[in-house]
Write an enzyme that holds these catalytic residues in place. Structure first.
Site, PDB file in Angstrom:
ATOM      1  N   LEU A  90       0.819  -1.208   0.000  1.00 54.79           N
ATOM      2  CA  LEU A  90       0.000   0.000   0.000  1.00 54.79           C
ATOM      3  C   LEU A  90       0.857   1.264   0.000  1.00 54.79           C
ATOM      4  O   LEU A  90       0.644   2.181  -0.785  1.00 54.79           O
ATOM      5  CB  LEU A  90      -0.920  -0.021   1.226  1.00 54.79           C
ATOM      6  CG  LEU A  90      -1.916   1.131   1.391  1.00 54.79           C
ATOM      7  CD1 LEU A  90      -2.926   1.148   0.242  1.00 54.79           C
ATOM      8  CD2 LEU A  90      -2.659   0.995   2.735  1.00 54.79           C
TER       9      LEU A  90
ATOM     10  N   GLU B  68       3.595   4.177  -0.450  1.00 55.91           N
ATOM     11  CA  GLU B  68       4.437   4.672  -1.534  1.00 55.91           C
ATOM     12  C   GLU B  68       5.381   5.749  -0.995  1.00 55.91           C
ATOM     13  O   GLU B  68       5.182   6.245   0.116  1.00 55.91           O
ATOM     14  CB  GLU B  68       3.566   5.266  -2.639  1.00 55.91           C
ATOM     15  CG  GLU B  68       2.666   4.241  -3.316  1.00 55.91           C
ATOM     16  CD  GLU B  68       1.828   4.827  -4.443  1.00 55.91           C
ATOM     17  OE1 GLU B  68       1.044   4.082  -5.026  1.00 55.91           O
ATOM     18  OE2 GLU B  68       1.986   6.039  -4.732  1.00 55.91           O
TER      19      GLU B  68
ATOM     20  N   ALA C 271       3.151   8.573  -0.284  1.00 59.85           N
ATOM     21  CA  ALA C 271       1.807   8.256   0.217  1.00 59.85           C
ATOM     22  C   ALA C 271       1.922   7.167   1.277  1.00 59.85           C
ATOM     23  O   ALA C 271       2.038   5.989   0.949  1.00 59.85           O
ATOM     24  CB  ALA C 271       0.895   7.800  -0.917  1.00 59.85           C
TER      25      ALA C 271
ATOM     26  N   SER D 185       0.456   7.359   5.385  1.00 57.89           N
ATOM     27  CA  SER D 185      -0.823   7.384   6.100  1.00 57.89           C
ATOM     28  C   SER D 185      -1.942   7.977   5.244  1.00 57.89           C
ATOM     29  O   SER D 185      -3.112   7.656   5.436  1.00 57.89           O
ATOM     30  CB  SER D 185      -0.672   8.186   7.400  1.00 57.89           C
ATOM     31  OG  SER D 185       0.232   7.544   8.284  1.00 57.89           O
TER      32      SER D 185
ATOM     33  N   ILE E 114      14.792   0.323  34.556  1.00 55.20           N
ATOM     34  CA  ILE E 114      14.962  -0.564  35.708  1.00 55.20           C
ATOM     35  C   ILE E 114      16.174  -1.479  35.516  1.00 55.20           C
ATOM     36  O   ILE E 114      16.904  -1.776  36.468  1.00 55.20           O
ATOM     37  CB  ILE E 114      13.672  -1.380  35.947  1.00 55.20           C
ATOM     38  CG1 ILE E 114      12.573  -0.451  36.492  1.00 55.20           C
ATOM     39  CG2 ILE E 114      13.909  -2.547  36.896  1.00 55.20           C
ATOM     40  CD1 ILE E 114      11.197  -1.080  36.565  1.00 55.20           C
TER      41      ILE E 114
ATOM     42  N   GLY F  30      22.182  -0.231  32.793  1.00 56.04           N
ATOM     43  CA  GLY F  30      23.079  -0.446  31.666  1.00 56.04           C
ATOM     44  C   GLY F  30      22.754  -1.696  30.874  1.00 56.04           C
ATOM     45  O   GLY F  30      22.876  -1.720  29.638  1.00 56.04           O
TER      46      GLY F  30
ATOM     47  N   GLU G 139       0.540   0.743   9.722  1.00 58.05           N
ATOM     48  CA  GLU G 139      -0.928   0.613   9.709  1.00 58.05           C
ATOM     49  C   GLU G 139      -1.612   1.838  10.307  1.00 58.05           C
ATOM     50  O   GLU G 139      -2.631   1.753  10.968  1.00 58.05           O
ATOM     51  CB  GLU G 139      -1.382  -0.677  10.411  1.00 58.05           C
ATOM     52  CG  GLU G 139      -0.972  -1.931   9.658  1.00 58.05           C
ATOM     53  CD  GLU G 139      -1.634  -3.182  10.149  1.00 58.05           C
ATOM     54  OE1 GLU G 139      -2.824  -3.129  10.521  1.00 58.05           O
ATOM     55  OE2 GLU G 139      -0.957  -4.228  10.162  1.00 58.05           O
TER      56      GLU G 139
ATOM     57  N   SER H 244       0.327   7.009  15.000  1.00 55.80           N
ATOM     58  CA  SER H 244      -0.481   7.401  16.159  1.00 55.80           C
ATOM     59  C   SER H 244      -1.267   8.674  15.901  1.00 55.80           C
ATOM     60  O   SER H 244      -2.426   8.796  16.323  1.00 55.80           O
ATOM     61  CB  SER H 244       0.434   7.588  17.384  1.00 55.80           C
ATOM     62  OG  SER H 244       0.968   6.346  17.792  1.00 55.80           O
ATOM     63  N   GLU H 245      -0.649   9.609  15.195  1.00 57.35           N
ATOM     64  CA  GLU H 245      -1.342  10.867  14.906  1.00 57.35           C
ATOM     65  C   GLU H 245      -2.581  10.638  14.027  1.00 57.35           C
ATOM     66  O   GLU H 245      -3.604  11.304  14.184  1.00 57.35           O
ATOM     67  CB  GLU H 245      -0.377  11.840  14.220  1.00 57.35           C
ATOM     68  CG  GLU H 245       0.761  12.328  15.106  1.00 57.35           C
ATOM     69  CD  GLU H 245       1.861  11.310  15.337  1.00 57.35           C
ATOM     70  OE1 GLU H 245       2.698  11.528  16.219  1.00 57.35           O
ATOM     71  OE2 GLU H 245       1.880  10.270  14.640  1.00 57.35           O
TER      72      GLU H 245
END
Length: 389
Positions: free
Chosen positions: A134, A136, A139, A141, A344, A347, A370, A373-374
């Protein structure tokens, strides 16, 4: 071991609980503690994992029963359970499973009987790797702006253009390709089934990313395919792409949930064993606070994910809002959970080869592919604004 009490929620049936238990047992035996290790040959490992999943039957969850699948139609809860479980044990195993589903999803949902009969049994068996072409160069989102063309020439279509960041690019047996057949915008896009050995289709570039996966830029130069390669109706491709994402977007969230659960379990074990200032890390209030935040975000993500999956499986036609909510929240909070785990570990958390370090690299792409988030926030807001007056 990850918490499985969520399986008692009313979203699930006994078949889902049985699937989860079987998948956990298989992962423990077949993947074990090596799931986040470095892969010397990612392409070969993906092919081997697909064959292994096909032989075991896990890939049957990616196609309908009529073509070798496990369920009459794609069951989103089963897909999510598989991705969460695989994500907990191995980022690459999750990737392989996800692409067999997404890459063939448009075919499962909208393809002809002949197209399905030819390819879906091979997907379920792990014999043909699938890809969803899908994106490109200009292109991502914004799907409606894609430029690749498919022009009718007698009984054929001729494809010209490029696709990029295509998962399984270079190793797929076939590509689900979206190209422009009509007017500008969403209404002029069609979907096609393109076997990988079609003349005029080539791999222009292999793309390396921080969490190694097979990715490629594809070039289509006078790539001629028969009219029978059209999936569904001409100029309905945008609708098909969104319909496919409606099913599989929730599974991205589920993979993130699996990563987050693994990060929390690793962090909890580290906090209980690591000595600092005469006590364990787990005795420090600041670490307890971090672990509590992890647990809250994980449960909230699971509720959003399996609510949406249950709605889709219950017959709700579109769950774009619910899928967007789960994808946004689960991927964003999984990133935060994994970051806390790295902190946590200290290193060791940024040392190559450690599980937190591998998770840190694996999670980042899920906030982009896919639909970034925006974009998920735009989907949610637009539906909210369209309600009422």
């Amino acid at each position: 071991m990850a918490d499985t009490s969520f399986l008692e929620w009313p979203f699930f049936e006994d078949s889902h609980r049985e699937l989860a238990a079987a998948a956990r047992a298989w992962c423990a035996g077949e993947i074990g503690e090596t799931g986040f290790a470095e892969h010397a040959d990612v392409d070969a490992d993906c092919r081997a994992m697909a064959r292994k999943m096909g032989e075991t039957g896990w890939l049957k969850n990616c196609v309908p029963a009529a073509y070798g699948g496990a369920n009459e139609t794609l069951d989103v809860r089963s897909l999510c359970i598989m991705r969460e479980t695989l994500g907990y044990h191995s980022g690459l195993a999750d990737f392989v499973f996800a692409m067999q589903g997404l890459g063939s999803g448009t075919l499962s949902l909208f393809g002809s009987d002949q197209q399905k009969a030819e390819w879906l049994p091979k997907v379920a068996a792990g014999e043909a790797l699938a890809a969803f072409a899908l994106t490109e160069p200009q292109a991502g989102s914004d799907v409606a702006s894609l430029a690749m063309k498919a022009e009718r020439d007698g009984g054929d279509y001729v494809l010209n253009g490029e696709k990029t960041y295509i998962s399984n690019g270079g190793i797929a047996g076939f590509y689900t390709v979206f190209a422009r057949t009509g007017e500008a915008g969403a209404r002029g896009i069609s979907a096609f089934l393109v076997p990988a050995d079609t003349p005029g289709l080539s791999v222009a570039e292999r793309i390396e990313v921080i969490a190694p996966h097979p990715l490629a830029r594809l070039k289509f130069e006078n790539c001629r395919i028969p009219a029978s390669a059209l999936i569904g109706e001409e100029n309905a491709g945008f609708k098909y792409a969104m319909g496919t994402l409606d099913v599989f977007r929730s599974t991205v969230a589920a993979a993130a949930l699996g990563f987050a659960r693994r990060a929390m379990d690793e962090a909890r074990a580290r906090a209980k064993s690591r000595q600092l200032f005469g006590d364990t890390l787990a005795d420090l209030p600041v670490v307890q606070s971090q672990l509590a935040e992890m647990a809250i975000d994980i449960d909230a993500s699971a509720l959003l994910i399996y609510r949406g999956a249950w709605m889709k499986d219950s017959g709700v036609a579109r769950i774009s809002r619910e899928a967007a909510m789960s994808k946004f929240y689960a991927t964003e909070t999984a990133q935060q959970t994994i970051d806390k785990a790295v902190q946590i570990f200290g290193g060791l958390g940024v040392t190559k080869g450690s599980v937190p370090e591998a998770l840190y690299r694996d999670i980042r792409a899920l906030r982009i592919y896919e639909g970034a988030s925006e974009v998920q926030k735009l989907i949610i807001a637009r539906q909210l604004l369209s309600e009422g007056s």
